[in-house]
Design a protein around this motif. Structure first.
Motif, short mmCIF file in Angstrom:
data_model
loop_
_atom_site.label_atom_id
_atom_site.label_comp_id
_atom_site.label_asym_id
_atom_site.label_seq_id
_atom_site.Cartn_x
_atom_site.Cartn_y
_atom_site.Cartn_z
N CYS A 218 0.08 6.51 -0.14
CA CYS A 218 -0.68 5.46 -0.48
C CYS A 218 -1.06 5.13 -2.03
CB CYS A 218 -2.16 5.67 -0.03
SG CYS A 218 -3.12 4.26 0.10
N LEU B 299 -8.71 4.22 2.61
CA LEU B 299 -7.61 4.37 1.90
C LEU B 299 -7.90 4.97 0.46
CD1 LEU B 299 -5.18 1.41 2.82
CD2 LEU B 299 -5.37 3.51 3.93
N TYR C 41 0.93 -1.19 -0.08
CA TYR C 41 -0.09 0.07 -0.11
C TYR C 41 0.93 1.19 0.00
CZ TYR C 41 -4.13 -2.45 1.05
OH TYR C 41 -5.29 -3.61 1.00
N SER C 42 2.05 1.18 0.15
CA SER C 42 2.85 2.33 0.40
C SER C 42 3.90 2.51 -0.85
CB SER C 42 3.68 2.35 1.59
OG SER C 42 4.73 1.24 1.65
#
Length: 781
Positions: A135, A143, A99-100
């Motif tokens: 993100c 998110l 996710y990063s």
């Protein structure tokens, strides 16, 4: 690496008990339970929490303590977690990685506190982060792809303003050896439309209206470029328009289906620090990825090869209409720009493309973005100080300091928003206003200068650099076209092309001074070229010597010279310089090279004293056939008068040309020229013209007498006498050179003697101007 040995206080029971006494804040959060990796909501909570702490704007470690319940009053209950809770770092690291934008440094540990007989899980997020962490994909409502989460007080938030984003980045620890960061959050590849690249948007209504008129509402135009200095606001203007289009799409007010933004920015100034970036836009494939991001998941797009992407993009462009912004295209080569142009040209009708670049992209429709005016600069400075400075007393102090020195501050920053922000950021870092304006801390300013100028300087051609070097070493940082031609010796047409090229790249500015077009460099660029020794030593000395001449010869022309040569109306610096240079030659009576005389004419092609000087020498030395000299006088003076701008100069041009004709005994030419001048110009030199014509008639009469043509002689003599009677007294009262007074009085005396007039011979020529050296002992008759 994901794990590392953090430089911190040891995390033990004593330290944790100290944290438990604190209330939640931006570096501390309490959770009732530990996260559950098998639960979607809990999993996304974990990702959002860690990303928010990683992007902290305070350069200290952050802590999440699980097993502590906080009620609405702020009271804490130490509930603990199950002792068998698994906190394997590897699983959580792997989850976060998906996710990063890049790895986050954090550590998870379990602690059993004897005091409470409870087990807690403590997550420490290191202060050593490579910020911002972005993100990279959507997940439920928690998110959002492309978002930058950060701790805003005791809760998580999305960074939407440039101040917050830059604070996040300014606290980043540079983990990689080449000091680059992964991407610029305002142009990130995880979002088709980024956060705004400005603090507050001010002014620019005219430019925005032009974009709508020339691109968005124009039924034929599909492509427009914005050009201008680095930091001048091209990107901000493009973003403002793109954001307006995006909002109008939501409201169903236009025919576009979406807005796509992609940037080729490879460096950025954060406050007063320059950082290299991994470019988001390196090739057409990156643009394809952006377009496809509207329709497909990022992972699916990555699975396609180039040709498949191209196929899908063509389908997308047929099925939807986009407003597409391509930002910072100056980093591309000419060949790459040609590929982008082909893609745009081949796109189906209906799409609109807005491009930004520091360089001219050679597109038919473009808008050059100018600097802020003084009024809008004052507003921008005030708003910026409010954004960047928290303390009101400091805000007022900064505003007063800049207000008291506004003219100099505006001249230094040149109305460029980036320059203004840079120097205010330096004030925040305790650099005084006097140091900024006077002492000029070169090391502190390097990031700005390198950011704004390096990429362009590295791509300039030899003549472009030579021209910029010439302006940099000039005393007043502005030169006219002819002065630049004089200093650089670049051929006329080539110089025009070079100036056009540099102006299109926003490296030069054009302005009018005293009615004359001059070119100048940005003040910071000028200092960068000189102080960083970008100019080769030998080149510097040569150019400096020539530009010093410009300074030396731009002094006012002596009053007696100005009167005698018709130069009182001169305004432009290069014209004054040109005449001062030839006057110096005349006053030293030294023979100058053809090259030097050509340099003088380069400064002002209307300088008639150069052909006068050259032909006077030829006549005096008698080394050239008189007919050839006569031909040279006619051709050279005809050219000069076409280039001459002022009536008084033209009048005296004919006067001094007539002196040459007198020496060659071309009396008919003098009479014809003087008749033309007396009919055409209303001049204070009318008496000189009358006496000069009378002198020519006198000599013509003598010529006729010698050849026995007495009727013609009497006619010429009578006309000459009439002119002397009308003009001689007034002529004698004016301060002409002794050279002129002596020869015209000689003709007057000769005329009266021939007519056997009972008049006293004129021997007192006062008032008169002392001859310059070249005229002393010269003869006309």
């Amino acid at each position: 690496m994901y794990k590392k040995e953090f430089r911190r206080r040891k995390m033990d029971e004593k330290f944790i008990k100290k944290l438990l006494k604190e209330t939640e804040h931006r570096l501390l959060d309490f959770k009732t339970t530990f996260y559950d990796i098998s639960d979607r909501k809990s999993k996304t909570d974990f990702v959002k929490d860690i990303l928010s702490f990683a992007n902290s704007t305070i350069n200290e470690p952050g802590y999440i303590i699980c097993g502590v319940k906080v009620d609405y009053t702020g009271e804490k209950q130490i509930l603990g977690v199950d002792k068998n809770t698994r906190v394997d770092d590897a699983n959580w690291v792997q989850l976060l990685k998906s996710y990063s934008s890049h790895p986050v440094n954090f550590k998870i540990e379990k602690f059993t506190l004897d005091t409470y007989n409870r087990t807690l899980v403590v997550i420490e997020i290191s202060k050593d982060q490579h910020r911002p962490v972005i993100c990279t994909k959507d997940e439920g409502e928690k998110l959002r792809q492309g978002a930058i989460y950060f701790r805003n007080g005791s809760s998580n938030d999305i960074a939407k303003d440039l101040v917050t984003i830059e604070k996040i980045i300014s606290n980043s620890t540079r983990l990689n050896p080449n000091n680059t960061i992964s991407n610029d959050p305002t142009y990130n590849k995880y979002s088709k439309f980024p956060p705004p690249p400005y603090y507050k948007f001010l002014g620019r209504d005219d430019e925005i209206n032009l974009i709508y008129e020339e691109l968005i509402y124009h039924h034929k135009n599909y492509l427009l470029s914005l050009t201008g200095d680095g930091g001048i606001g091209k990107t901000s203007i493009a973003y403002k328009v793109a954001h307006q289009v995006k909002e109008s799409i939501k409201n169903g007010e236009n025919e576009f289906d979406d807005v796509i933004w992609i940037s080729a920015k490879d460096q950025r100034i954060y406050f007063d620090e320059r950082r290299q970036l991994h470019r988001e836009f390196n090739s057409l494939e990156d643009l394809y990825n952006k377009i496809l991001l509207v329709f497909y998941d990022k992972n699916f797009i990555q699975s396609l090869d180039f040709y498949k992407k191209e196929e899908y993009v063509n389908q997308a462009l047929e099925s939807a209409k986009f407003f597409i912004v391509l930002d910072n295209l100056e980093v591309f080569s000419n060949e790459e720009i040609a590929d982008i142009h082909r893609f745009i040209k081949n796109a189906p009708l209906g799409h609109k493309f807005l491009l930004t670049s520091r360089h001219d992209l050679r597109v038919q429709e473009f808008i050059h973005i100018e600097k802020f005016g003084e009024d809008i600069s004052k507003i921008y400075i005030s708003e910026l100080i409010k954004d960047l400075v928290q303390d009101e007393e400091t805000q007022k102090r900064f505003e007063i300091q800049i207000s008291d020195n506004f003219d100099r501050f505006y001249k230094l920053t040149n109305g460029n928003p980036l320059y203004i922000k840079f120097f205010i950021a330096q004030m925040i870092r305790n650099r005084g206003i006097n140091d900024i304006l006077e002492r000029r801390n070169l090391e502190a300013e390097k990031p700005l200068k390198a950011y704004c100028f390096d990429s362009t300087l590295n791509n300039l051609e030899a003549n472009e650099l030579l021209l910029m070097y010439s302006l940099a070493v000039s005393e007043n940082n502005h030169l006219s076209f002819h002065e630049l031609k004089y200093v650089t010796s670049i051929e006329h047409t080539e110089l025009q092309n070079v100036l056009e090229s540099l102006c299109s790249q926003s490296m030069l500015y054009k302005e009018y001074q005293n009615g004359q077009l001059v070119y100048s460099l940005n003040n910071l660029l000028r200092s960068y070229l000189i102080e960083e020794k970008r100019i080769p030593g030998a080149e510097y000395n040569r150019l400096h010597q020539k530009t010093r001449k410009i300074s030396r010869y731009t002094k006012n022309i002596r009053e007696d010279y100005a009167f005698n040569f018709g130069l009182k109306t001169l305004i432009n610096k290069n014209e004054i310089m040109s005449y001062n240079m030839i006057l110096e030659v005349l006053d030293t009576d030294g023979v100058q090279s053809e090259q030097y005389l050509q340099e003088i004419m380069t400064l002002y092609p209307g300088n008639y004293l150069v052909p006068f000087y050259k032909n006077f020498i030829k006549i005096k030395e008698r080394k050239v056939n008189p007919y050839n000299i006569y031909s040279d006088i006619n051709s050279e003076f005809a050219h000069v008068i076409n280039m001459n701008n002022y009536d008084e100069q033209k009048v005296m041009l004919y006067v001094w040309k007539s002196f040459l004709y007198l020496m060659l005994e071309k009396y008919d030419d003098i009479i014809q020229d003087i008749d033309y001048v007396m009919k055409t110009y209303n001049t204070e030199h009318k008496s000189l013209l009358g006496v000069l014509k009378g002198s020519a008639l006198n000599m013509q009469a003598l010529h006729e007498y010698k050849h026995g043509r007495y009727t013609n002689h009497d006619q010429y003599r009578e006309e000459a006498d009439s002119l002397f009677q009308e003009y001689f007294e007034d002529f004698l009262s004016k301060p002409y050179f002794f050279f002129i007074k002596k020869h015209m009085s000689f003709a007057y005396n000769k005329n009266n003697h021939h007519l056997k007039k009972q008049t006293q011979k004129v021997t007192n020529f006062s008032p008169f101007a002392t001859d310059i050296s070249f005229l002393k002992n010269q003869r006309l008759f």
